[in-house]
Scaffold this active site. Structure first.
Site, PDB file in Angstrom:
ATOM      1  N   GLY A 152      64.164  12.615  35.924  1.00  0.00           N
ATOM      2  CA  GLY A 152      63.774  13.933  35.425  1.00  0.00           C
ATOM      3  C   GLY A 152      62.360  14.378  35.766  1.00  0.00           C
ATOM      4  O   GLY A 152      61.822  15.262  35.103  1.00  0.00           O
TER       5      GLY A 152
ATOM      6  N   MET B 272      73.396  14.639  39.707  1.00  0.00           N
ATOM      7  CA  MET B 272      74.150  13.982  40.758  1.00  0.00           C
ATOM      8  C   MET B 272      75.674  14.152  40.623  1.00  0.00           C
ATOM      9  O   MET B 272      76.439  13.295  41.041  1.00  0.00           O
ATOM     10  CB  MET B 272      73.768  12.489  40.837  1.00  0.00           C
ATOM     11  CG  MET B 272      72.280  12.258  41.031  1.00  0.00           C
ATOM     12  SD  MET B 272      71.526  13.223  42.380  1.00  0.00           S
ATOM     13  CE  MET B 272      71.656  12.049  43.719  1.00  0.00           C
TER      14      MET B 272
ATOM     15  N   LEU C 217      79.581  20.065  41.737  1.00  0.00           N
ATOM     16  CA  LEU C 217      80.181  21.119  40.903  1.00  0.00           C
ATOM     17  C   LEU C 217      81.256  21.846  41.710  1.00  0.00           C
ATOM     18  O   LEU C 217      81.082  22.102  42.903  1.00  0.00           O
ATOM     19  CB  LEU C 217      79.096  22.092  40.444  1.00  0.00           C
ATOM     20  CG  LEU C 217      78.046  21.462  39.507  1.00  0.00           C
ATOM     21  CD1 LEU C 217      76.799  22.327  39.423  1.00  0.00           C
ATOM     22  CD2 LEU C 217      78.636  21.207  38.122  1.00  0.00           C
TER      23      LEU C 217
ATOM     24  N   HIS D 192      66.636  19.605  46.896  1.00  0.00           N
ATOM     25  CA  HIS D 192      67.232  18.553  47.717  1.00  0.00           C
ATOM     26  C   HIS D 192      66.134  17.892  48.550  1.00  0.00           C
ATOM     27  O   HIS D 192      65.297  18.585  49.139  1.00  0.00           O
ATOM     28  CB  HIS D 192      68.309  19.157  48.633  1.00  0.00           C
ATOM     29  CG  HIS D 192      68.975  18.126  49.475  1.00  0.00           C
ATOM     30  ND1 HIS D 192      69.934  17.262  48.968  1.00  0.00           N
ATOM     31  CD2 HIS D 192      68.801  17.776  50.769  1.00  0.00           C
ATOM     32  CE1 HIS D 192      70.322  16.442  49.933  1.00  0.00           C
ATOM     33  NE2 HIS D 192      69.649  16.735  51.033  1.00  0.00           N
TER      34      HIS D 192
ATOM     35  N   ASP E  34      74.910  21.526  49.354  1.00  0.00           N
ATOM     36  CA  ASP E  34      73.598  21.580  50.015  1.00  0.00           C
ATOM     37  C   ASP E  34      73.533  22.621  51.140  1.00  0.00           C
ATOM     38  O   ASP E  34      72.815  22.425  52.129  1.00  0.00           O
ATOM     39  CB  ASP E  34      73.212  20.188  50.587  1.00  0.00           C
ATOM     40  CG  ASP E  34      73.107  19.137  49.503  1.00  0.00           C
ATOM     41  OD1 ASP E  34      72.826  19.489  48.348  1.00  0.00           O
ATOM     42  OD2 ASP E  34      73.309  17.948  49.817  1.00  0.00           O
TER      43      ASP E  34
HETATM   44  C1  GAR Z   1      64.716  14.135  43.625  1.00  0.00           C
HETATM   45  O1  GAR Z   1      64.114  13.567  44.753  1.00  0.00           O
HETATM   46  C2  GAR Z   1      65.711  15.200  44.024  1.00  0.00           C
HETATM   47  O2  GAR Z   1      65.323  15.943  45.150  1.00  0.00           O
HETATM   48  C3  GAR Z   1      66.917  14.357  44.336  1.00  0.00           C
HETATM   49  O3  GAR Z   1      66.938  13.368  43.350  1.00  0.00           O
HETATM   50  C4  GAR Z   1      65.609  13.113  42.915  1.00  0.00           C
HETATM   51  C5  GAR Z   1      65.576  13.291  41.421  1.00  0.00           C
HETATM   52  O4  GAR Z   1      64.334  12.916  40.895  1.00  0.00           O
HETATM   53  N1  GAR Z   1      68.114  15.157  44.333  1.00  0.00           N
HETATM   54  C6  GAR Z   1      69.170  14.899  45.081  1.00  0.00           C
HETATM   55  O5  GAR Z   1      69.240  13.966  45.838  1.00  0.00           O
HETATM   56  C7  GAR Z   1      70.298  15.899  44.916  1.00  0.00           C
HETATM   57  N2  GAR Z   1      71.327  15.631  45.856  1.00  0.00           N
HETATM   58  P1  GAR Z   1      63.893  13.369  39.449  1.00  0.00           P
HETATM   59  O6  GAR Z   1      65.054  13.009  38.511  1.00  0.00           O
HETATM   60  O7  GAR Z   1      62.661  12.565  39.160  1.00  0.00           O
HETATM   61  O8  GAR Z   1      63.643  14.853  39.488  1.00  0.00           O
END
Ligand code: GAR
Length: 197
Positions: A14, A92, A95, A111, A147
């Protein structure tokens, strides 16, 4: 102008949600973070939200027999909370087109790659395996295709010769925290401008 109410969808750490919540503390930010929703009970971000006076809601996808059932519960909660905008931040779950259609133009995602390059998972590993000279992150509108929605903002970082997936991810994450609040504000101001005429 009335601030728009955003829900942030998370599945784990988060840190992007925290960057959004931090930005929303400014009185001139056009968005209030009204709630944080996780599909996983162990998401660290839920405790942060609760500590900061933001409604923290668990909707555990494993409690639903189908993807549609999970999404119906999510949609009900979002509508009950009078949510205007959804920001996916490390959420993750894929949808369905049906859910996405209900929030068209009002749902964004961050992303960890320079889309359209490196859609999907394990982007840092794949960039390093390819020997790519640069990498980055993208905030985009969510559409039915994964994406692939219209891009709102991107940030680039160099790939260093001694990078590991972890060092590269950390460099990208710093940029994620910078551009995600900007992109959410841009979308909100855009919606405000359209609805105030
Ligand atoms: C982030 O790097 C985000 O870009 C990626 O997951 C991480 C979450 O970090 N998202 C994806 O890969 C979506 N496909 P966070 O929970 O610390 O924000």
């Amino acid at each position: 102008m009335k601030r728009l109410r955003a829900a942030v969808l998370i599945s784990g750490r988060g840190s992007n949600m925290m960057a959004l919540a931090e930005a929303a503390r400014a009185s001139d930010y056009p968005v209030t973070i009204a709630c944080v929703i996780s599909n996983r009970p162990d998401a660290e971000g839920l405790a942060y939200a609760a500590r900061h006076g933001i409604a923290a809601k668990l909707i555990d996808h494993r409690e639903f027999a189908s993807r549609e059932g999970f999404e119906a519960a999510l949609d009900r909660y979002l509508r009950a909370e009078a949510i205007d905008l959804i920001a996916c931040a490390g959420f993750m779950r894929v949808l369905t087109g049906n859910f996405v259609a209900g929030w068209e133009g009002r749902m964004i995602n961050i992303h960890p790659s320079l889309l359209p390059a490196y859609k999907g998972l394990h982007t840092h590993e794949r960039v390093l395996a390819d020997g790519a000279p640069e990498h980055g992150c993208t905030v985009h509108q969510v559409t039915a295709e994964l994406d692939a929605g219209p891009i709102i903002l991107q940030a680039r970082v160099p790939v260093m010769p001694d990078d590991t997936p972890e060092t590269l991810a950390a460099r990208v994450l710093t940029e994620e925290h910078r551009i995600y609040p900007q992109a959410l504000a841009m979308l909100a101001r855009d919606i405000q401008a359209k609805t105030s005429t």
